[in-house]
Scaffold this motif. Structure first.
Motif, mmCIF file in Angstrom:
data_model
loop_
_atom_site.group_PDB
_atom_site.id
_atom_site.type_symbol
_atom_site.label_atom_id
_atom_site.label_comp_id
_atom_site.label_asym_id
_atom_site.label_seq_id
_atom_site.Cartn_x
_atom_site.Cartn_y
_atom_site.Cartn_z
ATOM 1 N N VAL A 169 0.850 -1.200 0.000
ATOM 2 C CA VAL A 169 0.000 0.000 0.000
ATOM 3 C C VAL A 169 0.879 1.240 0.000
ATOM 4 N N SER A 170 0.488 2.209 -0.768
ATOM 5 C CA SER A 170 1.151 3.520 -0.734
ATOM 6 C C SER A 170 2.659 3.391 -0.892
ATOM 7 N N GLY A 171 3.111 2.483 -1.748
ATOM 8 C CA GLY A 171 4.542 2.351 -2.000
ATOM 9 C C GLY A 171 5.299 1.565 -0.959
ATOM 10 N N LEU A 172 4.606 1.102 0.063
ATOM 11 C CA LEU A 172 5.253 0.296 1.101
ATOM 12 C C LEU A 172 4.833 -1.157 0.949
ATOM 13 N N SER A 173 5.642 -2.043 1.523
ATOM 14 C CA SER A 173 5.362 -3.474 1.477
ATOM 15 C C SER A 173 5.337 -3.953 2.930
ATOM 16 N N LEU A 174 4.143 -4.265 3.424
ATOM 17 C CA LEU A 174 3.981 -4.509 4.853
ATOM 18 C C LEU A 174 3.996 -5.999 5.171
ATOM 19 N N ARG A 175 4.724 -6.356 6.227
ATOM 20 C CA ARG A 175 4.759 -7.729 6.714
ATOM 21 C C ARG A 175 3.619 -7.977 7.694
ATOM 22 N N ARG A 176 3.384 -9.248 7.908
ATOM 23 C CA ARG A 176 2.411 -9.621 8.918
ATOM 24 C C ARG A 176 3.063 -9.648 10.306
ATOM 25 N N ALA A 177 2.297 -9.254 11.319
ATOM 26 C CA ALA A 177 2.702 -9.420 12.718
ATOM 27 C C ALA A 177 1.533 -10.060 13.457
ATOM 28 N N ALA B 243 4.337 0.169 10.664
ATOM 29 C CA ALA B 243 3.132 -0.313 9.977
ATOM 30 C C ALA B 243 3.259 -1.801 9.700
ATOM 31 N N PHE B 244 2.132 -2.507 9.762
ATOM 32 C CA PHE B 244 2.139 -3.961 9.564
ATOM 33 C C PHE B 244 0.728 -4.395 9.187
ATOM 34 N N TRP B 245 0.568 -5.665 8.868
ATOM 35 C CA TRP B 245 -0.785 -6.198 8.752
ATOM 36 C C TRP B 245 -0.935 -7.379 9.694
ATOM 37 N N TYR B 246 -2.164 -7.637 10.083
ATOM 38 C CA TYR B 246 -2.429 -8.764 10.980
ATOM 39 C C TYR B 246 -3.844 -9.259 10.697
ATOM 40 N N ILE B 247 -4.145 -10.423 11.247
ATOM 41 C CA ILE B 247 -5.488 -10.972 11.087
ATOM 42 C C ILE B 247 -6.328 -10.475 12.254
ATOM 43 N N ILE C 283 -4.692 -3.494 8.237
ATOM 44 C CA ILE C 283 -3.438 -2.734 8.210
ATOM 45 C C ILE C 283 -3.452 -1.739 9.352
ATOM 46 N N ALA C 284 -2.355 -1.756 10.129
ATOM 47 C CA ALA C 284 -2.316 -0.935 11.331
ATOM 48 C C ALA C 284 -0.927 -0.358 11.534
ATOM 49 N N VAL C 285 -0.853 0.647 12.393
ATOM 50 C CA VAL C 285 0.415 1.231 12.829
ATOM 51 C C VAL C 285 0.397 1.180 14.346
ATOM 52 N N ASN C 286 1.408 0.564 14.944
ATOM 53 C CA ASN C 286 1.425 0.498 16.401
ATOM 54 C C ASN C 286 1.532 1.902 16.983
ATOM 55 N N ALA C 287 0.652 2.211 17.927
ATOM 56 C CA ALA C 287 0.619 3.522 18.572
ATOM 57 C C ALA C 287 0.484 4.655 17.553
ATOM 58 N N GLY C 288 -0.186 4.387 16.447
ATOM 59 C CA GLY C 288 -0.404 5.429 15.446
ATOM 60 C C GLY C 288 -1.640 5.110 14.620
ATOM 61 N N LEU D 214 -0.588 6.284 6.167
ATOM 62 C CA LEU D 214 -0.410 5.610 4.879
ATOM 63 C C LEU D 214 -1.345 6.149 3.794
ATOM 64 N N GLY D 215 -2.141 7.129 4.129
ATOM 65 C CA GLY D 215 -3.042 7.709 3.125
ATOM 66 C C GLY D 215 -4.116 6.750 2.644
ATOM 67 N N LEU D 216 -4.707 6.006 3.567
ATOM 68 C CA LEU D 216 -5.693 4.990 3.192
ATOM 69 C C LEU D 216 -7.120 5.480 3.423
ATOM 70 N N THR D 217 -8.017 5.086 2.537
ATOM 71 C CA THR D 217 -9.424 5.395 2.702
ATOM 72 C C THR D 217 -10.228 4.231 2.115
#
Lengths: 243, 243, 243
Positions: A189-197, A208-212, A220-225, A231-234
């Motif tokens: 997303v938004s030019g980034l490649s996020l891993r799962r945590a 930033a990461f993704w999780y189930i 898709i989430a950001v810890n404490a953010g 990430l400019g998501l809508t």
């Protein structure tokens, strides 16, 4: 239990009036508002959200579902029975994914009309009276007749590689079932490649990461953010699945 | 009565799912959402808000309290009994001020696990089932074991000279109990020194003042205006007490 | 049924505390939040909104109505009985339009005081206990004494040619009853002259129009868009009726 899944918004008279109708028609029944902020007037992302969250409720639950940009047009009003749950709402694709994931789901077109129907508020004037009747045990056949499922004409995918909801914390829910993704898959997303945590506390603050999530969707989430602003998501933002 | 004090937000599925779990576990019990917008992921200001507002409810009330940035980490899950009320939630300081102001409060660590626990939503999967059980009369000892209060390691003050909540009208609630301040005390914020008034209509439109709010907290307000935007206040803004 | 019509906001403790008081005083009674976002501290537009939406409820409904900028001043606290419904709240004009449209409405001034009264939260400390008592069948005369209707001193019009509410979709509700307007009437706002349409799907996406909403008010909308931002409308914006 009657569950509300709508885009009525939290404010204003809509949820209150629908709740009043349900309460009059099914006095002893608990009424739970699940989403009052489903994707506004967008049945497609709402369909993936509903499939993930509706399935969490026990069999016997009646779900009143209203994301209805075509109210007042000739779109059908339907009842869907899937896995023992009953869904009531407009036939605009909102139930396509529920039906596809169930074994032996059935669709009916509502033919019973409870009284005068305002052109703009079928949630209150049609769907709520039908939901209340069904919740109190009326057979579906008393209110509706078997109808053909027309989801094939929309041909929406099994999973939707888009953001379907932004929550209060700024987390961005996708229309992807997490269990169908490889644990090593990255989400682009938004030019980034996020891993799962596994969870928030497994990554550094600001990462930033993704999780189930707790209902099985890849989120898709950001810890404490906030993922949405960071990430400019809508709703509708595309996700790339990178295996 | 079961009372919700959370940062789940008004929107989205979280309050609805928790309410559904409570209703399934304690069918006849009224469920009241007190705050769905407690300070987001900030247990410290939330602790002062909870102490002021929780004490308003009668003995026997069960309060389900979730401001839980550490969900998924190894922070303890606890039950607190204080002044006849039962609090259920994470052990991160959220109950420190409730405990300190009560006589003989007791803390238990939850050891009963009701079923599969999602890593990110203990409010729904752990705290709500525990709260429902306790609300229907289960003894705490059936679900939890006595635990040590670790609030000493945080050493938060008895009263917090900060803004802990901004309400819908733009009024700014402090973590200070109004009755402990001199009626002549001034509160210093944003370069201003505010006097106490009995109520809004005692000052001119547009004037800023402080008063003791309906739950005993010192609150900063502007008559016919918004204190938050007028004075630049947000959760965490420091207050100077000028006697 | 007890119905809430307030400007308490969706967030924060106010609706929750009032609901708790109502539930304690009238345990079996359904409590419905109709508006928690009535025009904030503006009794005049709120009066037209209340007249349109309160009348939708069946006789016997108790409506707890709090838009109360004068709380703590000497404004009267009243009960109004109109068309079999009971309204409880401050005497600041909020009930003027309800009274005018009813045949034989009666007003009482509340003289019963249930206990300590905080200067800033009569909704919780006075109006909610009164509403709960009336909902459980207490005669009005036990709590209040006949009082004169003072609406003549305000002399508000029968219908208000202004925006009285913006809903979640951005639709702008006027204080005009749609049935009293000619179907060919145009409504002038922001330099435009809007025609009436039967419903959203009768106009093109992006087009602005007015229609009679599901509670009888003339409402300004944009199909598949937001009327508030598109047309620059807010509560209080003037409407010109062009016949």
């Amino acid at each position: 239990m009657i569950v509300l899944f709508t885009d009525f918004g939290l404010a204003g008279p809509y949820t209150g009036q629908v709740t009043a109708v349900l309460n009059q028609g099914a006095p002893e029944m608990p009424i739970i508002s699940l989403f009052a902020d489903a994707p506004s007037e967008r049945p497609k992302p709402a369909a993936y959200l509903l499939a993930a969250y509706g399935a969490w409720f026990p069999a016997g639950t009646v779900l009143l579902c209203v994301v209805d940009p075509g109210v007042g047009s000739d779109r059908r009003a339907v009842v869907v029975e899937a896995e023992g749950r009953i869904y009531v709402g407009p036939d605009n694709g909102l139930f396509d994914i529920v039906i596809r994931r169930a074994s032996g789901a059935q669709m009916w077109e509502i033919i019973w009309h409870p009284g005068p129907l305002s052109p703009s508020f079928h949630g209150r004037d049609l769907f709520a009276p039908v939901a209340a009747r069904l919740a109190t045990g009326a057979p579906i056949t008393e209110l509706a007749q078997p109808a053909a499922d027309e989801s094939v004409k929309r041909a929406w995918p099994d999973d939707l590689a888009e953001i379907v909801y932004i929550d209060h914390y700024g987390n961005a829910l996708t229309g992807l079932r997490g269990a169908l993704l490889s644990p090593k898959a990255r989400l682009g997303v938004s030019g980034l490649s996020l891993r799962r945590a596994a969870t928030f506390s497994a990554v550094k603050p600001g990462a930033a990461f993704w999780y189930i999530n707790s209902n099985g969707l890849a989120e898709i989430a950001v810890n404490a953010g906030r993922a949405d602003t960071t990430l400019g998501l809508t709703i509708g933002s595309a996700i790339a699945i990178e295996n």
